[in-house]
Design a protein around this motif. Structure first.
Motif, PDB file in Angstrom:
ATOM      1  N   ALA A  34       0.834  -1.200   0.000  1.00 40.91           N
ATOM      2  CA  ALA A  34       0.000   0.000   0.000  1.00 40.91           C
ATOM      3  C   ALA A  34       0.872   1.255   0.000  1.00 40.91           C
ATOM      4  O   ALA A  34       0.583   2.232  -0.707  1.00 40.91           O
ATOM      5  CB  ALA A  34      -0.927  -0.013   1.207  1.00 40.91           C
ATOM      6  N   ALA A  35       1.954   1.236   0.782  1.00 41.49           N
ATOM      7  CA  ALA A  35       2.837   2.408   0.828  1.00 41.49           C
ATOM      8  C   ALA A  35       3.524   2.636  -0.511  1.00 41.49           C
ATOM      9  O   ALA A  35       3.620   3.776  -0.986  1.00 41.49           O
ATOM     10  CB  ALA A  35       3.876   2.231   1.931  1.00 41.49           C
ATOM     11  N   GLY A  85       1.100   4.194  -2.862  1.00 39.45           N
ATOM     12  CA  GLY A  85       0.898   5.613  -2.537  1.00 39.45           C
ATOM     13  C   GLY A  85       2.026   6.483  -3.047  1.00 39.45           C
ATOM     14  O   GLY A  85       1.787   7.553  -3.617  1.00 39.45           O
ATOM     15  N   GLU A 117       0.874   9.097   4.134  1.00 38.07           N
ATOM     16  CA  GLU A 117      -0.482   9.516   4.490  1.00 38.07           C
ATOM     17  C   GLU A 117      -0.784  10.935   4.038  1.00 38.07           C
ATOM     18  O   GLU A 117      -1.955  11.309   3.874  1.00 38.07           O
ATOM     19  CB  GLU A 117      -0.685   9.410   6.013  1.00 38.07           C
ATOM     20  CG  GLU A 117      -0.652   7.997   6.566  1.00 38.07           C
ATOM     21  CD  GLU A 117       0.764   7.484   6.780  1.00 38.07           C
ATOM     22  OE1 GLU A 117       0.920   6.314   7.158  1.00 38.07           O
ATOM     23  OE2 GLU A 117       1.720   8.257   6.564  1.00 38.07           O
ATOM     24  N   ARG A 120      -5.140  -3.811   2.702  1.00 35.83           N
ATOM     25  CA  ARG A 120      -4.452  -2.571   3.072  1.00 35.83           C
ATOM     26  C   ARG A 120      -4.510  -1.555   1.935  1.00 35.83           C
ATOM     27  O   ARG A 120      -4.638  -0.353   2.173  1.00 35.83           O
ATOM     28  CB  ARG A 120      -3.003  -2.869   3.468  1.00 35.83           C
ATOM     29  CG  ARG A 120      -2.857  -3.292   4.915  1.00 35.83           C
ATOM     30  CD  ARG A 120      -1.393  -3.350   5.327  1.00 35.83           C
ATOM     31  NE  ARG A 120      -0.741  -4.523   4.768  1.00 35.83           N
ATOM     32  CZ  ARG A 120      -0.728  -5.715   5.344  1.00 35.83           C
ATOM     33  NH1 ARG A 120      -1.352  -5.893   6.497  1.00 35.83           N
ATOM     34  NH2 ARG A 120      -0.114  -6.725   4.786  1.00 35.83           N
ATOM     35  N   ARG A 152      -7.889   0.079   2.125  1.00 30.62           N
ATOM     36  CA  ARG A 152      -8.083   0.952   3.285  1.00 30.62           C
ATOM     37  C   ARG A 152      -7.145   2.152   3.290  1.00 30.62           C
ATOM     38  O   ARG A 152      -7.531   3.245   3.691  1.00 30.62           O
ATOM     39  CB  ARG A 152      -7.885   0.141   4.569  1.00 30.62           C
ATOM     40  CG  ARG A 152      -8.963  -0.899   4.777  1.00 30.62           C
ATOM     41  CD  ARG A 152      -8.559  -1.968   5.773  1.00 30.62           C
ATOM     42  NE  ARG A 152      -9.504  -3.090   5.721  1.00 30.62           N
ATOM     43  CZ  ARG A 152      -9.238  -4.309   6.157  1.00 30.62           C
ATOM     44  NH1 ARG A 152      -8.046  -4.571   6.695  1.00 30.62           N
ATOM     45  NH2 ARG A 152     -10.141  -5.267   6.067  1.00 30.62           N
ATOM     46  N   GLU A 153      -5.903   1.943   2.833  1.00 24.33           N
ATOM     47  CA  GLU A 153      -4.901   2.997   2.978  1.00 24.33           C
ATOM     48  C   GLU A 153      -4.673   3.812   1.709  1.00 24.33           C
ATOM     49  O   GLU A 153      -4.069   4.880   1.767  1.00 24.33           O
ATOM     50  CB  GLU A 153      -3.575   2.381   3.432  1.00 24.33           C
ATOM     51  CG  GLU A 153      -3.671   1.673   4.776  1.00 24.33           C
ATOM     52  CD  GLU A 153      -2.391   0.921   5.149  1.00 24.33           C
ATOM     53  OE1 GLU A 153      -1.333   1.230   4.562  1.00 24.33           O
ATOM     54  OE2 GLU A 153      -2.462   0.017   6.005  1.00 24.33           O
ATOM     55  N   VAL A 154      -5.140   3.305   0.563  1.00 26.33           N
ATOM     56  CA  VAL A 154      -4.931   4.028  -0.696  1.00 26.33           C
ATOM     57  C   VAL A 154      -6.257   4.367  -1.374  1.00 26.33           C
ATOM     58  O   VAL A 154      -6.554   5.542  -1.641  1.00 26.33           O
ATOM     59  CB  VAL A 154      -4.048   3.217  -1.671  1.00 26.33           C
ATOM     60  CG1 VAL A 154      -3.857   3.981  -2.981  1.00 26.33           C
ATOM     61  CG2 VAL A 154      -2.699   2.903  -1.047  1.00 26.33           C
ATOM     62  N   PRO A 176      -8.877   6.661   0.793  1.00 31.83           N
ATOM     63  CA  PRO A 176      -8.488   8.082   0.779  1.00 31.83           C
ATOM     64  C   PRO A 176      -8.642   8.731  -0.594  1.00 31.83           C
ATOM     65  O   PRO A 176      -9.049   9.898  -0.689  1.00 31.83           O
ATOM     66  CB  PRO A 176      -7.022   8.046   1.223  1.00 31.83           C
ATOM     67  CG  PRO A 176      -6.890   6.801   2.023  1.00 31.83           C
ATOM     68  CD  PRO A 176      -7.807   5.813   1.370  1.00 31.83           C
TER      69      PRO A 176
END
Length: 644
Positions: A94-95, A98, A113, A147, A150-152, A155
């Motif tokens: 996920a990071a 991003g 984030e 992930r 939820r994380e990318v 948002p």
């Protein structure tokens, strides 16, 4: 089954899917009432990736010029606009995804984030298409698709200035859509009747059977009417699954014989049926086929080297499978593809399943996946020559962590410095992060703390070893630091002498304490906040103190040099400073040590927090500090293989 009567040609790549293409064209055009977010989902094998690829052909200004747009249904053709961003999630955390989006848009952020808020502040509408969410992550069982959602994706979907199209597994589609305002999001499930495309399945089967597309040419395939009848039968049986159509055709074209190679009542209606019917048509036991495919269903990464596949087939079957392996081409062929990895000179051939849904079917039929993964892990460990990870097959080295993760054995594996050094840090980090923190030992925690440096720098093995050696010293794991030096056969650029967890150090210097017989004791002099234990206050109102520490060995001065008067310390002379054979340059979170002429980088030290002070002694000892403390490293000017 007859063709639609619209008079329009089907999309040349997709061969149908008119209803879905209309919805996607409306989304791309931003028509009134069209959703801002579209979630494309369906069961494995429903054709999400194929459909999305065909739609993106229409969105790419260069590629759409090669398509017969005038022949297509105008309602399925999006307007000509700049190509959208298409960051694929395949293989990425996920990071990483991003940061890939941030790089595309030129967004600057200190933390991933912050990327999404910065993207929303650009002041313009951006279109983002995220394919292959089901293939996210370097480790298959580490839960990275969830992930990413939820994380990318969530948002991104929350940004009013972003138009988002994402291809996600069905179990995550509802989560992605949840919480968005009514009318903002549309979920397109390719298995639902309103999006079904039975005619497209017939076209797919007919095209795959047609000799003009490269298919073999048995009598039925060269007769258009016979071919069409077979294609319609395959389409009817396949339901809504393009993958089942593909497997049915590949099975038919693999079988021997000159007559009609099928019985329409025995055409598959699912991936599982495609496997079992194919085996029976060849006179084989369906279980034998599943045993051949089981290692591929449990494999990580891009696929298994052929020699490892053979070893794992025998290991999982618990018997000698030589006879089945010798004739595996026709039996396993419809379900497998081979590839040559990029970057290894084509020296190895990998095998992988044609589609992940085949792996899902095989895994579902295994009596105990965890036990199977345990057997695979044991077999892979046996394949490491003399337990020397530098000589292990790249698949073993980089993916054994994924197998032991699913087997529940990964914590036991995380005690070998050789694995830490030689395994792909992206893959190993993802696997370790999937383990509950309370099950990790101290070496694994030290690795996890250092992993961001290893992945950020794309460090080769020698630099990975050096950074890990320092981390082990910092965490009090001196036996692991020694093992990195003594057992791995690497020419490290430094040896970490000691680490001191004293916060707030603002400056460092070198000196020596006079000895009784002329030989002084080298020391490090650290400027620390007042009231630091073991430090001695200095004059003035600065509120600072001096802490004296043995430079070579921590115990040279007792515990921390408490009580030593800084005035006793002799500082290097100017001649000694000028005679130093190394030079130092410094950035916020990196230090470079240069040769005497300043022309060649001897080594680079990286940090996950900014350096607050640094000094290099005349005899090549590097003192560095961060907000967390200080450490001393003896630099080896002749070290090789350390990048700049």
């Amino acid at each position: 089954m007859t063709a639609p009567t619209t008079g329009h040609a089907p999309h040349p790549y997709i061969g149908g899917r008119t209803a879905v293409l209309r919805a996607l064209a409306d989304w791309r055009a931003g028509l009134p009432g069209a959703p801002r977010v579209v979630v494309l989902t369906g069961s494995p094998g429903s054709g999400r990736s194929h459909l999305l690829t065909g739609f993106l052909m229409l969105c790419d200004p260069e590629f759409r010029g090669r398509l017969p747009l005038a022949d297509l249904d105008p309602s399925t053709v999006p307007p000509e606009l700049p190509a959208p961003a298409v960051p694929s999630a395949a293989g990425l955390t996920a990071a990483q995804l991003g940061w890939l989006i941030a790089e595309h848009y030129g967004v600057r952020a200190a933390r991933v984030e912050e990327v999404y808020a910065a993207l929303g502040a650009l002041g313009r509408t951006e279109t983002v298409v995220v394919p292959d969410v089901d293939r996210a992550g370097p480790v298959r069982t580490a839960g990275e698709p969830a992930r990413v959602v939820r994380e990318v994706l969530k948002p991104l979907a929350a940004i009013a200035a972003v138009r988002l199209l994402a291809d996600v597994p069905r179990d995550l589609a509802v989560e992605l859509a949840d919480g968005l305002p009514t009318g903002t999001v549309q979920v397109i499930d390719l298995d639902e009747p309103q999006w079904a495309d039975p005619y497209g399945l017939v076209l797919q089967a007919d095209a795959l059977l047609n000799p003009s597309s490269g298919a073999p040419e048995p009598p039925f395939a060269s007769d258009p009417s016979a071919r069409r009848a077979l294609a319609e039968a395959i389409g009817r049986r396949a339901g809504s699954s393009p993958l089942t159509v593909q497997l049915a055709v590949r099975s038919i074209l693999t079988r021997p014989g000159d007559g009609a190679p099928y019985d329409v009542t025995l055409l598959p209606s699912s991936v599982g049926q495609a496997l079992d019917l194919h085996a029976r048509h060849l006179g084989a036991d369906p279980q034998t086929l599943r045993q051949l495919l089981a290692p591929l269903a449990l494999a990580e990464g891009d696929g298994l080297p052929i020699d490892l596949w053979i070893r794992l087939v025998n290991a999982l079957a618990g018997k000698d499978m030589s006879e089945a392996l010798a004739t595996s081409g026709a039996l396993a062929g419809p379900f497998v593809e081979s590839l040559r990895p990029v970057g290894d000179g084509g020296a190895r051939t990998l095998l992988r399943l044609l589609h992940p849904a085949i792996g899902d079917e095989i895994r579902a039929g295994l009596p105990n996946v965890r036990a199977a993964q345990t057997q695979i892990a044991m077999t892979l460990l046996e394949a490491v020559p003399d337990q020397d990870w530098s000589r292990a097959d790249p698949y073993v080295r980089d993916h054994i962590a994924g197998h032991t993760l699913e087997a529940g054995l990964l914590p036991q594996l995380l005690t070998d410095p050789g694995l830490f050094v030689h395994a792909d840090p992206v893959t190993l980090r993802a696997a370790i992060e999937a383990v509950p923190a309370d099950r990790l030992g101290a070496p694994a925690r030290a690795y996890l703390r250092t992993a961001p440096l290893l992945t950020r720098a794309q460090a080769p093995a020698t630099l990975r070893a050096a950074l890990l050696e320092t981390a082990f010293v910092e965490d009090g794991l001196s036996e692991y630091a020694d093992a990195v030096h003594d057992r791995l056969g690497l020419d490290l650029p430094w040896r970490t002498l000691w680490s001191l967890a004293v916060p707030g150090i603002s400056d460092v210097a070198f000196g020596s304490l006079p000895g009784h017989e002329g030989a002084g004791t080298p020391v490090a002099v650290l400027t620390v906040p007042a009231h630091t234990p073991g430090a001695r206050a200095v004059g003035g109102a600065s509120g600072s103190a001096m802490l004296v520490h043995g430079l070579i060995r921590p115990d040279d001065l007792g515990e921390t040099g408490s009580g030593i008067d800084p005035a006793q310390i002799l500082r290097p002379s100017e001649d000694e400073r000028r005679a130093a054979g190394l030079r130092l340059s410094r950035g916020a979170d990196y230090l470079r040590v240069w040769d005497e002429a300043g022309e060649k980088v001897v080594t680079t030290l990286l940090s996950d927090t900014p350096f607050t002070a640094a000094a290099l002694s005349p005899d090549g000892i590097l003192l560095v500090t961060t907000e967390h403390g200080a450490k001393a490293l003896r630099i080896r000017p002749t070290a090789s293989g350390t990048p700049s």
